[in-house]
Design a protein around this motif. Structure first.
Motif, PDB file in Angstrom:
ATOM      1  N   VAL A  24      53.359 -59.030 -87.110  1.00 26.97           N
ATOM      2  CA  VAL A  24      53.141 -60.356 -86.535  1.00 26.97           C
ATOM      3  C   VAL A  24      54.486 -61.072 -86.451  1.00 26.97           C
ATOM      4  O   VAL A  24      55.206 -61.153 -87.451  1.00 26.97           O
ATOM      5  CB  VAL A  24      52.168 -61.186 -87.402  1.00 26.97           C
ATOM      6  N   GLU A  25      54.824 -61.571 -85.279  1.00 29.42           N
ATOM      7  CA  GLU A  25      56.093 -62.263 -85.113  1.00 29.42           C
ATOM      8  C   GLU A  25      56.159 -63.514 -86.000  1.00 29.42           C
ATOM      9  O   GLU A  25      55.139 -64.172 -86.231  1.00 29.42           O
ATOM     10  CB  GLU A  25      56.285 -62.658 -83.651  1.00 29.42           C
ATOM     11  N   PRO A  26      57.344 -63.875 -86.476  1.00 26.23           N
ATOM     12  CA  PRO A  26      57.477 -65.058 -87.347  1.00 26.23           C
ATOM     13  C   PRO A  26      57.437 -66.357 -86.548  1.00 26.23           C
ATOM     14  O   PRO A  26      58.460 -66.967 -86.250  1.00 26.23           O
ATOM     15  CB  PRO A  26      58.846 -64.841 -88.013  1.00 26.23           C
ATOM     16  N   ILE A  27      56.232 -66.788 -86.223  1.00 26.76           N
ATOM     17  CA  ILE A  27      56.037 -68.022 -85.452  1.00 26.76           C
ATOM     18  C   ILE A  27      55.062 -68.955 -86.154  1.00 26.76           C
ATOM     19  O   ILE A  27      54.664 -69.972 -85.589  1.00 26.76           O
ATOM     20  CB  ILE A  27      55.528 -67.710 -84.026  1.00 26.76           C
ATOM     21  N   TYR A  28      54.682 -68.639 -87.397  1.00 21.48           N
ATOM     22  CA  TYR A  28      53.660 -69.410 -88.110  1.00 21.48           C
ATOM     23  C   TYR A  28      54.278 -70.220 -89.249  1.00 21.48           C
ATOM     24  O   TYR A  28      55.216 -69.782 -89.910  1.00 21.48           O
ATOM     25  CB  TYR A  28      52.572 -68.477 -88.642  1.00 21.48           C
TER      26      TYR A  28
END
Length: 491
Positions: free
Chosen positions: A312-316
């Motif tokens: 999961v891309e680090p966008i959270y």
């Protein structure tokens, strides 16, 4: 002939090492009644390798012991261990999965490990190429691994590799750091001791491993530069090894093994993957030790990766536990961003329970309500909410909840956000409640609902504020108009 014989030995030992890691690293191998068979099977397979290398006529003895061990271990999952190692190959290389090729590789491993030693012995025995050496029966039953000079060195190097591998699987932060810093220098010392040379520049190797270990806390150019420096230092040490041994192939293989493979085993994952993202501290998701937090360049947004690559891309903004297995083993994690939540299933590596929220719209609405609170003086725990509903299917496509604690903070839970407010979000106009209990105080709540566009209403906009003072209705109308002017709602 002797050179070819040595190369075949080390190729065989490399296959045995991969098998050892695959079997002993598998979670199903550690059942109490299975583990002794598997450990002894690996042990005696290495004994067979050295017995055949010495052209020992009595190799039938370790072969005889290995036969039932191989049979029992095969029944209890050795094949699965080999199959798992091939699956890891696809994950590491990102090659397209090919079932035919997979079973071809699995078949090769099985034939090489369990059939080739017997065939080799049966072929060499009638040709009288096997001789009776000075190996005793005790050595043929395992003592060879700590009596012979070559055998002792290989066994020690394999044990260092296995220890590093199991440490990485466990991913205890301090143990991983310690093993990363010590495994490579220890392996280098063992190799130098075997060749009878001084372990020169061993401190350089320790520095290289320290750089490798701490490179994982950086991303992008910094990570790439640190890994390059680490490998460059390893290559420098290997040039010293080549000068002393004049073995070009040995120096190159040692550089790849000690510079990349062994420290990767020690930290538990391939940090050459996801090179643009830093590891989010020495943390991982319980109980899945191979799933790590990663951060973006700012270090403020989070994502997930496993041992092999990006999940999961680090966008959270936050990642929290959601659903759990029995015994409190979490397997669904809440990925929180811009005031809404997505749910990620780490067992199946996919998002589930996807919300109807439109991410871009949610981000714009968040900006509107946060800017409102930043532009005025607000009391402690003042609250605001903007919700947008698509009237065609009655789905909430944006829902932002903000509380003031000096700065605006997003609230991800809708239950009791502004409690005891009976406003009907579907009714146009205003709704007021002058006594809304919020923790240890009481707020005055004002809600406003409208639909857009005017000619053919498609969206319902619901704005709600809860403050200490009486809120002017024009404020809510202004917020609603800002939302209505967003490009996605004007289409």
């Amino acid at each position: 002939m002797n050179k070819m014989k040595s190369r075949l030995l080390f190729f065989d030992l490399a296959i045995c090492s991969l098998w050892m890691l695959s079997v002993l690293g598998g979670r199903y191998s550690w059942t109490y009644h299975i583990l002794p068979f598997i450990v002894l099977a690996v042990f005696y397979r290495v004994v067979v390798s050295f017995s055949l290398y010495h052209q020992e006529k009595r190799t039938w003895l370790p072969l005889l012991v290995f036969m039932p061990l191989a049979f029992f271990s095969a029944i209890y999952g050795v094949h699965n261990g080999i199959s798992d190692s091939v699956d890891r190959l696809y994950e590491l290389t990102n090659l397209e999965y090919n079932e035919t090729l997979k079973y071809a590789i699995v078949g090769f491993f099985i034939v090489w490990l369990f059939i080739v030693p017997y065939l080799e012995y049966l072929i060499l025995l009638p040709e009288k190429w096997l001789v009776r050496t000075d190996l005793t029966r005790k050595e043929l039953l395992g003592g060879i691994l700590w009596h012979g000079r070559l055998e002792k060195t290989v066994s020690a190097i394999m044990m260092v590799m296995l220890t590093a591998f199991l440490t990485g699987l466990n991913m205890s932060p301090r143990l991983c750091q310690l093993m990363c810093l010590t495994a490579a220098p220890l392996t280098y010392w063992l190799l130098c001791h075997y060749y009878g040379i001084k372990a020169e520049k061993i401190w350089v190797l320790a520095v290289a491993m320290a750089v490798f270990c701490y490179a994982q806390l950086f991303g992008g150019v910094w990570r790439a530069s640190m890994l390059l420096v680490s490998f460059g230092l390893v290559v420098y040490v290997c040039t010293q090894l080549y000068k002393n041994t004049k073995r070009y192939l040995l120096a190159n293989i040692f550089a790849l093994y000690v510079g990349i493979l062994l420290p990767s085993f020690a930290i538990g994952y391939n940090q050459y993957a996801c090179i643009n993202y830093a590891r989010g501290g020495f943390y991982y998701l319980e109980p899945f030790h191979g799933i790590l937090f990663i951060t973006d360049k700012t270090g403020e947004l989070y994502g997930l990766r496993d041992r092999y690559g990006l999940l999961v891309e680090p966008i959270y903004e936050r990642i929290e536990t959601r659903d759990q297995f029995p015994h409190e083993w979490a397997y669904i994690y809440a990925m929180k961003k811009d005031g809404y939540t997505r749910y990620y299933d780490v067992c199946n590596n996919q998002f589930t329970h996807e919300p109807d929220i439109r991410p871009e719209l949610q981000r714009e609405v968040r900006s509107i309500i946060e800017n409102h609170f930043k532009s005025i003086e607000n009391g402690y725990d003042d609250k605001g909410q903007i919700t947008i509903t698509n009237l065609t299917d009655d789905k909430t496509i944006a829902n932002v909840r903000v509380s003031m604690y000096g700065n605006p903070f997003l609230n991800y839970e809708n239950d009791h956000f502004i409690p005891d407010d009976n406003a009907d979000a579907s009714a146009d106009g205003f709704f007021r409640n002058d006594s809304v209990p919020v923790y240890h105080s009481t707020k005055r709540s004002l809600s406003y609902t409208t639909t857009v566009p005017d000619d053919a209403p498609t969206y319902r906009i619901y704005v709600r504020l809860a403050t200490d003072s009486l809120t002017d209705g024009s404020t809510l109308i202004g917020l609603a108009r800002q939302v209505a002017s967003l490009p996605e709602l004007m289409k």
